[in-house]
Design an enzyme around this catalytic site. Structure first.
Site, PDB file in Angstrom:
ATOM      1  N   PRO A 102       0.848  -1.203   0.000  1.00 42.88           N
ATOM      2  CA  PRO A 102       0.000   0.000   0.000  1.00 42.88           C
ATOM      3  C   PRO A 102       0.878   1.246   0.000  1.00 42.88           C
ATOM      4  CG  PRO A 102       0.137  -0.909   2.218  1.00 42.88           C
ATOM      5  CD  PRO A 102       0.869  -1.869   1.319  1.00 42.88           C
ATOM      6  N   ARG A 190      10.500  13.661   8.009  1.00 43.10           N
ATOM      7  CA  ARG A 190      10.865  13.408   6.613  1.00 43.10           C
ATOM      8  C   ARG A 190      11.337  14.711   5.957  1.00 43.10           C
ATOM      9  NH1 ARG A 190       5.439   9.811   5.133  1.00 43.10           N
ATOM     10  NH2 ARG A 190       5.728   8.253   6.784  1.00 43.10           N
ATOM     11  N   HIS A 322       8.644   0.530   7.347  1.00 37.89           N
ATOM     12  CA  HIS A 322       7.926   1.504   6.521  1.00 37.89           C
ATOM     13  C   HIS A 322       8.827   2.063   5.413  1.00 37.89           C
ATOM     14  CE1 HIS A 322       3.850   3.261   6.768  1.00 37.89           C
ATOM     15  NE2 HIS A 322       4.343   4.240   6.028  1.00 37.89           N
TER      16      HIS A 322
END
Length: 425
Positions: A102, A190, A322
């Site tokens: 996903p 990030r 992740h």
């Protein structure tokens, strides 16, 4: 010749045959070339979101370094003329142990986004894990897949009624499993996104599962009704662009949405409730009462958490950091797999996520204890380059390389791939 031999040698031969007539692949067949081509194609914001990782990016580097610490030791003079790479997961026979991961806000890479990915996965018979942060309702993605297998990723909202609604919708689209993402109860740091001030969800991108959900829409209306003072909005060019982005993605007629407070309220509501930092093991244990579908936990990296998952009665784990997007300096997913696999010892299904770039990577992950793997960034790069066909080609290339790697290593089935096939550097 078996189906999987055709997937390997036949794909290779097709590319070479096309080359005789001067036709080259529309997407590069190696990851470095694929990534470079995608970077040239994608906008700065799209590239930052898809490519970027947490902090310095050391976890992404660690994911790759972990694969490089293992070498395949091929065996020879074995009959490998026929191979079967099929596996069974949760009652479904799959052509290969590969799923498409996903990815939220995929429309950054291509406007057709989730539906294009679903259609490509359906053509190949490869499961696609629908993102909870998708750009199309899960029902539309399911329709594009026909009878092909699909799973659903769940971000556990602060509103349990919304969680139950997502689970019910997943059941109604015949999802084979629920993947509960545990490692994103808050966003990691990030820099590639932060340096651009870019969060796609704040523009209304990647929230289609929510805006198509009746429970979420009710929550939005209730929040609007509870507001006693009209919020003060500073009018800037950026604010206008953001409003148009939210409005165009909200269900209904554009002009009606433009006059309505719902599009903006939907974004604000999503950002408030999409994930729950207080999520605990007791919530996971309650899933058995909430859904009859198999449940996997995504983001497990510690053996003790794997033990706790067994006690909680879940059906599988997705060993994942992740894709290096959450914790800078995290353990590599493949290294975590080597610690977790002996603990699980076959009692749960293990899926390896993070760092898969080639058929050889798939081989190594299976040899170290995974039952299957997920493919993440590569299929998004293919999407950016050629839409649905790009996703199909990137995935088909990886499956072909995996098939050839198995055969050239002297093996004929997934069941034969074990640690004896590897040597640690």
């Amino acid at each position: 010749m078996s189906t999987q031999e055709s997937a390997g040698r036949a794909r290779q031969n097709t590319i070479y045959r096309d080359g005789v007539f001067g036709k080259r692949p529309s997407v590069p067949t190696d990851f470095a070339g694929l990534e470079a081509a995608a970077r040239r194609k994608m906008s700065p914001k799209a590239w930052a979101y898809v490519h970027g990782g947490a902090g310095s990016g050391s976890t992404m580097s660690a994911n790759r370094a972990a694969f490089d610490r293992w070498q395949i030791v091929p065996r020879v003079l074995r009959d490998v003329s026929e191979r079967d790479l099929g596996v069974e997961l949760f009652g479904r026979r799959l052509p290969a142990p590969v799923l498409l991961a996903p990815v939220g806000a995929a429309e950054l890479a291509h406007p057709d986004a989730d539906v294009a990915i679903a259609s490509a996965a359906g053509e190949l018979g490869v499961p696609y894990i629908f993102s909870n942060q998708g750009c199309a309702p899960m029902e539309e993605s399911a329709a594009a897949m026909g009878d092909a297998p699909r799973w659903f990723q769940l971000y556990w909202s602060t509103d349990d009624d919304l969680v139950d609604s997502f689970l019910d919708r997943a059941r109604r689209i015949s999802a084979d499993a629920i993947v509960v993402t545990l490692d994103t109860t808050m966003l990691g740091w990030r820099p590639e996104d932060l340096n651009l001030g870019s969060l796609p969800f704040a523009q209304g991108q990647g929230i289609a599962q929510y805006t198509s959900d009746p429970v979420f829409r009710r929550i939005v209306r209730e929040r609007i009704a509870a507001v006693t003072e009209k919020p003060e909005v500073k009018v800037t060019l950026g604010a206008v662009k953001a409003l148009l982005s939210m409005t165009s993605r909200y269900p209904g007629r554009f002009l009606d949405n433009l006059r309505s407070p719902e599009p903006r309220a939907a974004v604000e509501t999503f950002l408030d409730i999409y994930s729950r930092p207080s999520l605990s093991w007791s919530d996971i244990e309650s899933l058995r009462e909430r859904t009859s579908l198999p449940v996997l936990l995504k983001g497990v990296l510690h053996p003790d958490d794997a033990r706790r998952a067994i006690d909680a009665g879940v059906d599988g784990l997705v060993v994942s950091n992740h894709g290096g997007r959450q914790v800078d300096g995290s353990v590599a997913a493949l290294d975590a797999l080597t610690d977790i696999a002996p603990v699980v010892d076959g009692r749960l299904k293990l899926v390896l996520d993070s760092g898969i770039r080639s058929g050889a990577d798939v081989f190594k992950a299976l040899a170290l204890g995974a039952d299957a793997v997920t493919l993440g960034r590569p299929h998004l790069y293919g999407l950016a380059l050629a839409g649905r066909d790009g996703v199909r080609d990137v995935t088909a290339n990886l499956l072909a390389e995996f098939d050839l790697t198995v055969g050239l290593s002297g093996l004929t089935s997934v069941a034969e791939i074990d640690r004896d096939a590897l040597r640690r550097v």
